[in-house]
Design a protein around this motif. Structure first.
Motif, PDB file in Angstrom:
ATOM      1  N   VAL A 106       0.859  -1.184   0.000  1.00 36.67           N
ATOM      2  CA  VAL A 106       0.000   0.000   0.000  1.00 36.67           C
ATOM      3  C   VAL A 106       0.895   1.234   0.000  1.00 36.67           C
ATOM      4  O   VAL A 106       1.990   1.215   0.569  1.00 36.67           O
TER       5      VAL A 106
ATOM      6  N   GLN B 168     -12.678  -5.760   6.094  1.00 38.24           N
ATOM      7  CA  GLN B 168     -13.681  -5.658   5.042  1.00 38.24           C
ATOM      8  C   GLN B 168     -13.644  -6.816   4.052  1.00 38.24           C
ATOM      9  O   GLN B 168     -14.666  -7.220   3.519  1.00 38.24           O
ATOM     10  N   LEU B 169     -12.437  -7.322   3.768  1.00 37.12           N
ATOM     11  CA  LEU B 169     -12.357  -8.263   2.643  1.00 37.12           C
ATOM     12  C   LEU B 169     -11.476  -9.482   2.900  1.00 37.12           C
ATOM     13  O   LEU B 169     -11.792 -10.588   2.458  1.00 37.12           O
ATOM     14  N   LEU B 170     -10.371  -9.304   3.602  1.00 36.63           N
ATOM     15  CA  LEU B 170      -9.395 -10.398   3.659  1.00 36.63           C
ATOM     16  C   LEU B 170      -9.740 -11.455   4.699  1.00 36.63           C
ATOM     17  O   LEU B 170      -9.417 -12.622   4.536  1.00 36.63           O
TER      18      LEU B 170
ATOM     19  N   GLN C  85      -5.040   1.469   7.397  1.00 39.90           N
ATOM     20  CA  GLN C  85      -5.714   1.033   6.169  1.00 39.90           C
ATOM     21  C   GLN C  85      -5.698  -0.495   6.041  1.00 39.90           C
ATOM     22  O   GLN C  85      -6.721  -1.107   5.696  1.00 39.90           O
TER      23      GLN C  85
ATOM     24  N   ARG D 142      -3.505 -10.953  11.791  1.00 38.87           N
ATOM     25  CA  ARG D 142      -2.461 -10.050  12.258  1.00 38.87           C
ATOM     26  C   ARG D 142      -1.578  -9.743  11.064  1.00 38.87           C
ATOM     27  O   ARG D 142      -1.617 -10.452  10.059  1.00 38.87           O
TER      28      ARG D 142
ATOM     29  N   ARG E 214      -8.325  -2.009   8.176  1.00 40.80           N
ATOM     30  CA  ARG E 214      -9.669  -1.912   7.579  1.00 40.80           C
ATOM     31  C   ARG E 214      -9.828  -2.920   6.444  1.00 40.80           C
ATOM     32  O   ARG E 214     -10.871  -3.564   6.302  1.00 40.80           O
ATOM     33  N   MET E 215      -8.784  -3.065   5.632  1.00 44.07           N
ATOM     34  CA  MET E 215      -8.858  -3.986   4.499  1.00 44.07           C
ATOM     35  C   MET E 215      -9.054  -5.432   4.974  1.00 44.07           C
ATOM     36  O   MET E 215      -9.788  -6.211   4.358  1.00 44.07           O
TER      37      MET E 215
END
Lengths: 97, 97
Positions: free
Chosen positions: B55, B73-75, B66, B84, B69-70
């Protein structure tokens, strides 16, 4: 009672990753997903496997050699994947089973 | 040309693991496979995901927030998985894109 060698339990943390030359469609899909969520600053994503297991062995060398064989035989596909692993004495070390 | 903040590229290594209370049928299957291959000294196996991505961010705090959050939300699926991650400057640091 005579005990020759104390068997110890080692925890292995194994990382299996696709070779750099192999395409990763799942990673590309996730990257597209992040773009759609509004993250424009995310670079290429590679998805691999992370495996935790324990082995009982006489010493760390023996454990390391065994985990290496196990990766070659079952955990990784050497044609398209690389692997590496860390070994450490399990928290309940010495409790051979 | 005026450049205020230099954006840097961070590499994140993300480990997604099943929560300890969640059954891992794939891990159990692999354990059975090892038994059939003759490895009798292998303990329980847990299989998770290992994700590498980059990133671009102004600083490590921003990158860390970030990536967090990623993951949410998705991983990772927070209901059954923990995650972690480690962050470090990417080898080609400073090459903001």
């Amino acid at each position: 009672m005579h005990v020759g060698i104390v068997t110890q339990t080692y925890q292995a943390k194994i990382y299996v990753t696709l070779r750099p030359s192999v395409l990763d469609p799942a990673g590309t899909a996730v990257q597209t997903g992040f773009k759609q969520l509004g993250y424009d600053n995310v670079g290429p994503i590679r998805i691999g496997k992370y495996i935790e297991l324990t082995v009982s062995a006489d010493d760390e060398d023996a454990a390391s050699q065994q985990v290496d064989r196990m990766c070659d035989q079952l955990l990784a596909n050497p044609v398209i994947e690389n692997y590496r692993f860390d070994l450490q004495l399990a928290p309940t070390a010495g409790a051979a089973k």
